[in-house]
Each structure stands twice: as C-alpha cells, then as structure tokens.
Design an enzyme around this catalytic site. Structure first.
Site, PDB file in Angstrom:
ATOM      1  N   HIS A  23       0.846  -1.207   0.000  1.00 31.08           N
ATOM      2  CA  HIS A  23       0.000   0.000   0.000  1.00 31.08           C
ATOM      3  C   HIS A  23       0.878   1.252   0.000  1.00 31.08           C
ATOM      4  CE1 HIS A  23      -3.092  -2.641   2.282  1.00 31.08           C
ATOM      5  NE2 HIS A  23      -3.617  -2.400   1.101  1.00 31.08           N
ATOM      6  N   LYS A  63     -16.169  -7.274   5.512  1.00 29.84           N
ATOM      7  CA  LYS A  63     -15.093  -8.141   6.022  1.00 29.84           C
ATOM      8  C   LYS A  63     -14.898  -7.864   7.509  1.00 29.84           C
ATOM      9  CE  LYS A  63     -11.818  -7.483   2.205  1.00 29.84           C
ATOM     10  NZ  LYS A  63     -10.468  -6.967   1.991  1.00 29.84           N
ATOM     11  N   ARG A  76      -2.310  -5.805  -8.241  1.00 28.55           N
ATOM     12  CA  ARG A  76      -1.160  -6.651  -7.895  1.00 28.55           C
ATOM     13  C   ARG A  76      -0.915  -7.731  -8.928  1.00 28.55           C
ATOM     14  NH1 ARG A  76      -3.382  -8.428  -2.307  1.00 28.55           N
ATOM     15  NH2 ARG A  76      -5.223  -8.284  -3.651  1.00 28.55           N
ATOM     16  N   SER A 114      -3.109  -7.732   3.300  1.00 30.04           N
ATOM     17  CA  SER A 114      -3.231  -7.490   4.743  1.00 30.04           C
ATOM     18  C   SER A 114      -3.527  -8.789   5.486  1.00 30.04           C
ATOM     19  CB  SER A 114      -4.341  -6.471   5.007  1.00 30.04           C
ATOM     20  OG  SER A 114      -4.025  -5.261   4.382  1.00 30.04           O
TER      21      SER A 114
HETATM   22  N1  COA Z   1      -0.328  -4.016  -1.459  1.00 30.47           N
HETATM   23  C1  COA Z   1      -0.713  -4.917  -0.569  1.00 30.47           C
HETATM   24  N2  COA Z   1      -1.968  -5.345  -0.439  1.00 30.47           N
HETATM   25  C2  COA Z   1      -2.871  -4.841  -1.275  1.00 30.47           C
HETATM   26  C3  COA Z   1      -2.550  -3.895  -2.240  1.00 30.47           C
HETATM   27  C4  COA Z   1      -1.209  -3.485  -2.326  1.00 30.47           C
HETATM   28  N3  COA Z   1      -0.804  -2.585  -3.222  1.00 30.47           N
HETATM   29  N4  COA Z   1      -3.653  -3.586  -2.923  1.00 30.47           N
HETATM   30  C5  COA Z   1      -4.643  -4.306  -2.396  1.00 30.47           C
HETATM   31  N5  COA Z   1      -4.161  -5.074  -1.405  1.00 30.47           N
HETATM   32  C6  COA Z   1      -4.894  -6.054  -0.616  1.00 30.47           C
HETATM   33  C7  COA Z   1      -5.421  -5.527   0.678  1.00 30.47           C
HETATM   34  O1  COA Z   1      -4.452  -5.660   1.686  1.00 30.47           O
HETATM   35  C8  COA Z   1      -6.609  -6.432   0.903  1.00 30.47           C
HETATM   36  O2  COA Z   1      -6.132  -7.629   1.479  1.00 30.47           O
HETATM   37  P1  COA Z   1      -7.036  -8.554   2.433  1.00 30.47           P
HETATM   38  O3  COA Z   1      -8.244  -8.933   1.635  1.00 30.47           O
HETATM   39  O4  COA Z   1      -6.119  -9.657   2.704  1.00 30.47           O
HETATM   40  O5  COA Z   1      -7.378  -7.732   3.647  1.00 30.47           O
HETATM   41  C9  COA Z   1      -7.104  -6.737  -0.517  1.00 30.47           C
HETATM   42  O6  COA Z   1      -6.025  -6.436  -1.352  1.00 30.47           O
HETATM   43  C10 COA Z   1      -8.230  -5.894  -1.028  1.00 30.47           C
HETATM   44  O7  COA Z   1      -8.402  -4.843  -0.182  1.00 30.47           O
HETATM   45  P2  COA Z   1      -8.664  -3.323  -0.411  1.00 30.47           P
HETATM   46  O8  COA Z   1      -7.808  -2.694  -1.433  1.00 30.47           O
HETATM   47  O9  COA Z   1      -8.615  -2.724   0.931  1.00 30.47           O
HETATM   48  O10 COA Z   1     -10.055  -3.352  -1.045  1.00 30.47           O
HETATM   49  P3  COA Z   1     -11.398  -3.788  -0.417  1.00 30.47           P
HETATM   50  O11 COA Z   1     -11.906  -4.780  -1.370  1.00 30.47           O
HETATM   51  O12 COA Z   1     -11.324  -4.180   1.001  1.00 30.47           O
HETATM   52  O13 COA Z   1     -12.194  -2.422  -0.467  1.00 30.47           O
HETATM   53  C11 COA Z   1     -13.176  -0.482  -1.584  1.00 30.47           C
HETATM   54  C12 COA Z   1     -12.366  -1.763  -1.669  1.00 30.47           C
HETATM   55  C13 COA Z   1     -13.004   0.230  -0.272  1.00 30.47           C
HETATM   56  C14 COA Z   1     -12.632   0.382  -2.681  1.00 30.47           C
HETATM   57  C15 COA Z   1     -14.648  -0.860  -1.867  1.00 30.47           C
HETATM   58  O14 COA Z   1     -15.066  -1.886  -1.010  1.00 30.47           O
HETATM   59  C16 COA Z   1     -15.582   0.327  -1.736  1.00 30.47           C
HETATM   60  O15 COA Z   1     -15.516   1.260  -2.482  1.00 30.47           O
HETATM   61  N6  COA Z   1     -16.487   0.283  -0.751  1.00 30.47           N
HETATM   62  C17 COA Z   1     -17.463   1.343  -0.503  1.00 30.47           C
HETATM   63  C18 COA Z   1     -18.861   0.965  -0.950  1.00 30.47           C
HETATM   64  C19 COA Z   1     -19.069   1.308  -2.401  1.00 30.47           C
HETATM   65  O16 COA Z   1     -18.855   2.400  -2.867  1.00 30.47           O
HETATM   66  N7  COA Z   1     -19.571   0.321  -3.157  1.00 30.47           N
HETATM   67  C20 COA Z   1     -19.903   0.529  -4.562  1.00 30.47           C
HETATM   68  C21 COA Z   1     -18.827   0.044  -5.472  1.00 30.47           C
HETATM   69  S1  COA Z   1     -19.067  -1.690  -5.735  1.00 30.47           S
END
Ligand code: COA
Length: 163
Positions: free
Chosen positions: A17, A41, A90, A128
C-alpha cells in the site's frame, strides 16, 4: 488543485500500500487515503487504529490526508472534491474485481474515473490478511509492513480479536 482518493480497508497498511501511496502522491497535488468503515469483512484493527497506522507511515509524504468513510466511495470522492480514484493492481487476479468496481463507480458517477497503478513486483504477493496471519503466529513481518508499526501489529495480531 488535482486531488486523488486511494480507498481501502488497510487492515493493516502494508509496504505494498505504501508503495502505491508514494507513487500516487507524485501524480496529484493532494492524496486522500480513505479507510472504509462498515466493511463486510471482519477486521482486526479498529478504524481509528488503521488511521493511526496510516498517519504514522505517511508522516514523511507531503500532501497526504487520511480519512474514513462509511457510505459509497463515489460520494466520499465528491465530498473531498476529487474525481480520481486510485487503486493498485497486484496481479491479473485483481483485475476482474477491480474492473467491476471501477465500472460500477463509473455508472454511479460518470464524472469520476479510476486510475490503476501496478503494484511493485516486490509486493505482488502481499495482502493485509497475509500480514495478520503471519503476525498472529509471531512470524517475521518486517518485509511486509513499515517498521514503525511492527510492534503494534504484533500486539494485536497475537491476541487475534477481530472487530
Ligand atoms: N499491497 C498490498 N496489499 C494490497 C494492495 C497493495 N498494493 N492492494 C490491495 N491489497 C490487498 C489488501 O491488503 C486487501 O487484502 P485482504 O483482503 O487480505 O485484507 C485486498 O487487497 C483488497 O483490499 P482493499 O484494497 O482494501 O479493497 P477492499 O476490497 O477491502 O475495499 C473499496 C475496496 C473500499 C474500494 C470498496 O469496497 C468500496 O468502495 N467500498 C465502498 C462501498 C461502495 O462504494 N460500493 C460501490 C462500489 S461496488
């Protein structure tokens, strides 16, 4: 002023990140890091803890703001005056999910675009949940998370309570 928003759960923030944050901050005048509240989650760290970690690890990066949000990402983007969502890719496995997110957000707010940065290959495997699992067993996480938060991650991960 060109602003970007980098959303995620950051449970906890990893070096992957941080790499995206550093590079994204070079592309915009202000980068808003948005920590998702009310995630479906289960999370190990509270939103306040995740924000605290992000503030610590980005202390040396100028023009970065850390906030939390609970509703739609596009509404949060509008509230903070940005039309650019930044996400990291990724591997090809991220692509389908990210495409769906980006297209949904585009349908909701046609004036908002998603920009993808490819994750540094060094961190392509990292997530994560990998960090939480290794830390929970007391394994070495020094290659995964910034040094200044390692002890705090261990403290909670070893107890393993989810919120
Ligand atoms: N390095 C390391 N890990 C990474 C990474 C990076 N560059 N990029 C993503 N990840 C990992 C995260 O650690 C996470 O790991 P985990 O699942 O083991 O915890 C995983 O990839 C995905 O996580 P994240 O990037 O935090 O995305 P998310 O899927 O949890 O959340 C949002 C994505 C917040 C953008 C999305 O849920 C959202 O917009 N929510 C709001 C509601 C909304 O607007 N909905 C309408 C759209 S469908």
């Amino acid at each position: 002023m060109r602003k970007g928003i980098y959303p995620g759960s950051f449970d906890p923030v990893t070096l992957g990140h941080l790499d995206i944050i550093r590079r994204a901050s070079e592309l915009v005048d202000e980068l808003v890091i948005a920590v998702l509240r009310n995630n479906a989650k289960k999370s190990l760290f509270s939103v306040e803890e995740r924000i605290g970690f992000l503030k610590q690890v980005t202390a040396d990066i100028p023009r970065v703001k850390v906030i939390s949000f609970g509703g739609l990402l596009v509404d949060c983007a509008v509230e903070y005056g940005t039309r650019t969502i930044i996400r990291g890719l990724r591997a090809v496995t991220d692509f389908e999910y990210e495409l769906q997110l980006a297209q949904t957000n585009k349908r909701l707010r046609p004036d908002i675009d998603t920009v993808f940065l490819t994750t540094n290959v060094e961190y392509a495997y990292l997530s994560s949940s990998v960090v939480r699992e290794i830390a929970g067993y007391g394994g070495d996480i020094s290659h995964f998370v910034p040094e200044c938060i390692i002890e705090d991650v261990y403290k909670k991960a070893k107890r393993g309570e989810e919120v």
